[in-house]
Design an enzyme around this catalytic site. Structure first.
Site, PDB file in Angstrom:
ATOM      1  N   THR A  26      88.866  16.983  30.038  1.00  0.00           N
ATOM      2  CA  THR A  26      89.946  15.572  30.268  1.00  0.00           C
ATOM      3  C   THR A  26      89.194  15.148  31.565  1.00  0.00           C
ATOM      4  OG1 THR A  26      92.182  14.968  30.134  1.00  0.00           O
ATOM      5  CG2 THR A  26      91.838  16.885  31.489  1.00  0.00           C
ATOM      6  N   CYS A  32      98.349  13.546  37.489  1.00  0.00           N
ATOM      7  CA  CYS A  32      98.507  14.498  36.277  1.00  0.00           C
ATOM      8  C   CYS A  32      98.035  15.881  36.201  1.00  0.00           C
ATOM      9  CB  CYS A  32      97.763  13.640  34.958  1.00  0.00           C
ATOM     10  SG  CYS A  32      98.384  12.152  34.667  1.00  0.00           S
ATOM     11  N   HIS A  49      96.851  17.388  28.878  1.00  0.00           N
ATOM     12  CA  HIS A  49      97.017  16.594  29.915  1.00  0.00           C
ATOM     13  C   HIS A  49      98.522  16.150  30.116  1.00  0.00           C
ATOM     14  CE1 HIS A  49      94.675  12.986  32.056  1.00  0.00           C
ATOM     15  NE2 HIS A  49      95.770  12.871  32.494  1.00  0.00           N
TER      16      HIS A  49
END
Lengths: 165, 209
Positions: A26, A32, A49
């Site tokens: 990711t 995040c 995520h």
């Protein structure tokens, strides 16, 4: 094994499960948090995520379970167990949760990185999954890659290069 | 998603006009600052997933320089002025006359960074004040924050407010480019109103459905 493993991309508020030799990636995690849960001996791993700490924040009925720490981690574990991982063998690695901007503000959403980290840890602990490595906080964006065959999580930042945890 | 699906083409046009007025003003300010002609494209209004927002600047891994601010007041939202690092360097050199300014030489020249910050401040301020005049909606910029990092890490911060309510963003995107023989600078203005702000903007302009 081929040198070029297949990369499974995980988007924002997204979640994927895969097995070696495929790897999970990711990109551009800011506040995040990227959560990897894996069963090493089965060579199976899932990556999530996470964007926000708590699904109760949602103002919608049809919420995206992959967006929130609490619901995403539940989903991640369910999917892994469904695909053959063993509950007692599950371990986690996490990265992200930076504070990208230094606003002095009352707006909680701009300090969401810290709250995301806390929420992820709480939920993993709720499921009794140990976090065996983490690279969290700070103020840099991160791109992460997980290799289910070795259990290594590569973390790349713009200013501090790449490390393995 | 229901609100976004129900936007009429008339309302979309209004949002484009919002982008036009704001970025037009900012482009004029920039052109005065650089003492050169600055062109801008017609703004586009896009309804995009969060992943697609990152793709607008080349993907979540792409290194970008951005001035980010929160819009405070009656119609809150987020605003970004985004440049590629080499373009930001060029930009700083032109504004300050520093010949060697670079993001790769540590420590990064403070004056250059400060100039970039100030340019971001001026541009976003002129964008917002035009918008505020046009809509008669009270909007003030927060202190802008300058950042160089991965696009995903930076832009997702502007999506936080939206993400509570939606998996999509309405983004008003204007590209500006400097018209020069030797060098040209391309930048993006991204305006990301918070969900409730759309209703206020439409109401202020008398286009409620």
């Amino acid at each position: 094994m081929s040198m070029t493993s297949n990369v499974v991309k995980v988007g924002i508020a997204d979640l994927k499960i895969t097995r070696a030799p495929e790897i999970l990636r990711t990109s551009g995690l800011g506040s995040c948090v990227g959560v990897v849960v894996f069963d090493h001996s089965q060579r199976i791993a899932g990556m999530s995520h996470v964007m926000l700490p708590d699904s109760h924040l949602s103002k919608r009925d049809d919420l995206n379970e992959m967006k929130y720490a609490d619901t995403a981690i539940d989903l991640l574990i369910d999917s892994l167990l469904h695909d053959g991982a063993r509950a007692y063998a599950l371990k986690a690695k996490i990265a992200g949760g930076a504070q990208m901007f230094s606003f002095s503000t009352s707006n909680d959403l701009l300090r969401v990185g810290h709250r995301n980290i806390e929420a992820v840890k709480q939920r993993l602990s709720h499921h009794r999954i140990p976090i065996i490595a983490e690279d969290v906080g700070g103020n840099s964006g991160r791109t992460i890659e997980f290799f289910p065959d070795t259990g290594i999580l590569k973390v790349r930042t713009v200013n501090m290069g790449e490390k393995e945890i | 998603m229901s609100f976004l699906e129900n936007l009429s083409s008339y309302q979309l046009d209004i949002l484009k006009e919002i982008g036009n007025i704001g970025s037009g003003n900012a482009a004029t300010a920039l052109s005065k600052l650089l003492q050169r002609k600055v062109d801008m494209t017609t703004p586009s209004v896009k309804v995009v997933s969060f992943d697609e927002v990152m793709d607008l600047v080349g993907g979540p891994d792409k290194l970008i320089v951005s001035v980010f601010l929160r819009i405070q007041g009656e119609a809150p939202g987020s605003m970004f002025f985004v440049l590629a690092p080499d373009e930001a360097e060029q930009f700083v050199r032109q504004v300050t006359g520093l010949k060697k300014f670079s993001f790769e030489e540590y420590p990064i020249d403070e004056l250059g960074l400060s100039a970039l910050h100030e340019v971001g401040n001026i541009l976003s301020g002129s964008y917002l004040s035009a918008l505020s005049d046009f809509t008669k909606i009270n909007m003030q910029p927060s202190v802008p924050s300058l950042n160089m990092d991965m696009a995903g890490a930076i832009l997702s911060e502007g999506l936080m407010e939206l993400s509570v309510e939606s998996d999509y963003a309405i983004i008003i995107d204007t590209t500006i480019s400097e018209d020069g023989e030797k060098s040209s600078v391309n930048g993006h203005f991204f305006l990301l109103p918070d969900p409730e702000s759309f209703r206020k903007i439409f109401k202020a302009l008398g286009v409620e459905d």
